[in-house]
Enzyme design. Sequence first.
Site, PDB file in Angstrom:
ATOM      1  N   PRO A  28       0.848  -1.198   0.000  1.00 43.39           N
ATOM      2  CA  PRO A  28       0.000   0.000   0.000  1.00 43.39           C
ATOM      3  C   PRO A  28       0.880   1.242   0.000  1.00 43.39           C
ATOM      4  O   PRO A  28       1.809   1.345   0.807  1.00 43.39           O
ATOM      5  CB  PRO A  28      -0.794  -0.124   1.305  1.00 43.39           C
ATOM      6  CG  PRO A  28       0.051  -0.990   2.186  1.00 43.39           C
ATOM      7  CD  PRO A  28       0.776  -1.928   1.275  1.00 43.39           C
ATOM      8  N   MET A  29       0.611   2.178  -0.905  1.00 33.18           N
ATOM      9  CA  MET A  29       1.411   3.399  -1.005  1.00 33.18           C
ATOM     10  C   MET A  29       0.489   4.597  -1.208  1.00 33.18           C
ATOM     11  O   MET A  29      -0.261   4.657  -2.190  1.00 33.18           O
ATOM     12  CB  MET A  29       2.408   3.287  -2.164  1.00 33.18           C
ATOM     13  CG  MET A  29       3.499   2.258  -1.935  1.00 33.18           C
ATOM     14  SD  MET A  29       4.580   1.998  -3.368  1.00 33.18           S
ATOM     15  CE  MET A  29       3.551   0.892  -4.369  1.00 33.18           C
ATOM     16  N   GLN A  81      -6.370  -1.350   3.168  1.00 34.57           N
ATOM     17  CA  GLN A  81      -5.598  -0.945   4.340  1.00 34.57           C
ATOM     18  C   GLN A  81      -6.290   0.215   5.039  1.00 34.57           C
ATOM     19  O   GLN A  81      -6.620   1.224   4.422  1.00 34.57           O
ATOM     20  CB  GLN A  81      -4.172  -0.529   3.995  1.00 34.57           C
ATOM     21  CG  GLN A  81      -3.359  -0.261   5.271  1.00 34.57           C
ATOM     22  CD  GLN A  81      -1.953   0.213   5.037  1.00 34.57           C
ATOM     23  OE1 GLN A  81      -1.747   1.325   4.567  1.00 34.57           O
ATOM     24  NE2 GLN A  81      -0.974  -0.614   5.388  1.00 34.57           N
ATOM     25  N   CYS A 111       3.076   3.722   9.078  1.00 35.04           N
ATOM     26  CA  CYS A 111       3.254   5.019   8.423  1.00 35.04           C
ATOM     27  C   CYS A 111       3.709   6.064   9.437  1.00 35.04           C
ATOM     28  O   CYS A 111       3.093   6.219  10.488  1.00 35.04           O
ATOM     29  CB  CYS A 111       1.945   5.464   7.770  1.00 35.04           C
ATOM     30  SG  CYS A 111       2.064   7.075   6.954  1.00 35.04           S
ATOM     31  N   LYS A 150       0.297  -4.407   9.259  1.00 36.16           N
ATOM     32  CA  LYS A 150       1.572  -4.048   8.624  1.00 36.16           C
ATOM     33  C   LYS A 150       2.278  -3.066   9.558  1.00 36.16           C
ATOM     34  O   LYS A 150       1.728  -2.007   9.871  1.00 36.16           O
ATOM     35  CB  LYS A 150       1.355  -3.428   7.250  1.00 36.16           C
ATOM     36  CG  LYS A 150       2.665  -3.157   6.502  1.00 36.16           C
ATOM     37  CD  LYS A 150       2.397  -2.738   5.061  1.00 36.16           C
ATOM     38  CE  LYS A 150       3.705  -2.605   4.286  1.00 36.16           C
ATOM     39  NZ  LYS A 150       4.527  -1.466   4.723  1.00 36.16           N
ATOM     40  N   HIS A 182       7.733  -4.158   7.763  1.00 33.22           N
ATOM     41  CA  HIS A 182       8.705  -3.310   7.066  1.00 33.22           C
ATOM     42  C   HIS A 182       9.971  -3.339   7.919  1.00 33.22           C
ATOM     43  O   HIS A 182       9.964  -2.896   9.059  1.00 33.22           O
ATOM     44  CB  HIS A 182       8.160  -1.888   6.938  1.00 33.22           C
ATOM     45  CG  HIS A 182       9.029  -0.980   6.130  1.00 33.22           C
ATOM     46  ND1 HIS A 182       8.515   0.021   5.344  1.00 33.22           N
ATOM     47  CD2 HIS A 182      10.375  -0.902   5.979  1.00 33.22           C
ATOM     48  CE1 HIS A 182       9.511   0.675   4.746  1.00 33.22           C
ATOM     49  NE2 HIS A 182      10.643   0.124   5.123  1.00 33.22           N
ATOM     50  N   GLY A 224      12.766  -2.022   0.891  1.00 33.36           N
ATOM     51  CA  GLY A 224      14.029  -2.043   0.173  1.00 33.36           C
ATOM     52  C   GLY A 224      14.248  -3.224  -0.743  1.00 33.36           C
ATOM     53  O   GLY A 224      15.393  -3.537  -1.098  1.00 33.36           O
TER      54      GLY A 224
END
Length: 345
Positions: A28-29, A81, A111, A150, A182, A224
């Site tokens: 999700p971005m 999300q 986030c 997440k 992450h 990454g």
Amino acid sequence: MNRENDAIKLNLYEKSRKLGTPIFAVAPMIDWTDRHCRTLHRQFTRRALLYTEMVVADAAIHGNRERILGFDDAEHPVALQLGGSDPLKLASAARIGESMGYTEINLNVGCPSDRVQSGAFGACLMQTPDVVAACVDAMKQAVTIPVTVKCRIGVDDQDTQVALDELTGRVFAAGADALWVHARKAWLKGFSPKENREIPPLDYDRVYRLKQQNPERFIGVNGGIHSLDEAISHLRHVDGVMLGRAAYQDPQLLLDVDRRIYGEPVTSPAIGSIIDHMCAYADFHIARGGRLSHISRHMVGMFHGAPGARRWRQMLSTEANRAEADSSVIRRAYEGVYSAAAEAA
């Protein structure tokens, strides 16, 4: 009973556990993975799990649901999300997401933006694992689809061994179906969201150890990862791998996901057919009052490193932004790429 036939009735995470298959996801971005982006990505891979941008629970409950949450069945499997820290609101938003047909509900605990910090959610929740557990529990009681989390490996000065273990224990005890990690800390003060994606060092080994400590739980890694080769390497240690910017900036990276990750004997779709599909999709969107740029902005990186890519980017970054632009802009840009490739052959 045939294991694969039996698994048809299971959700993605149950299938992964039962069949021993991994899950590959596109992360999700915010401002990137909207429904148009997901439609594009689905042309490259049938199997990858796609995620929405983070949607704040209040927006899901009170906003224009079709505009904020709407998606096409062709995007499946697609996960919603959510952002927030109020269990009741998140339960309501999750219920809405399930009613609209999403495959999964995911809670954002990673986030680091100013927006989420002011609302005390996102990565801030790493500091309050009890709150995260209460949110997961409320959502699990509200829906029948998977509820996942997440997160980061920690925030600020937290000891990542202690912080991540505590969060993991709490969310799985509350019923979470999976944890996507992450593999970086988030620094809530001093780093911008962009810097938080690049500066804190990656610690994949920390995620690997988490999986070793939780062999029966689904643990996926994010952060990454730039190629399918890297993704496959991570899958020796964890159950799932999630790519973000690499997949967005070079969508053709997704062409081999179904074959290399899922072992499907498939032939990658022809780029020309993907262009045809997106042109038809764009014309449909424009006919409903949308603009070409809503779609073309996600296609800019399609020919990363290929002959004619610069001209492709120029046309999609300029001509496609004009109010009257239609799919002919995409077709003309692709003709330039096709011609450049022929000349280079």
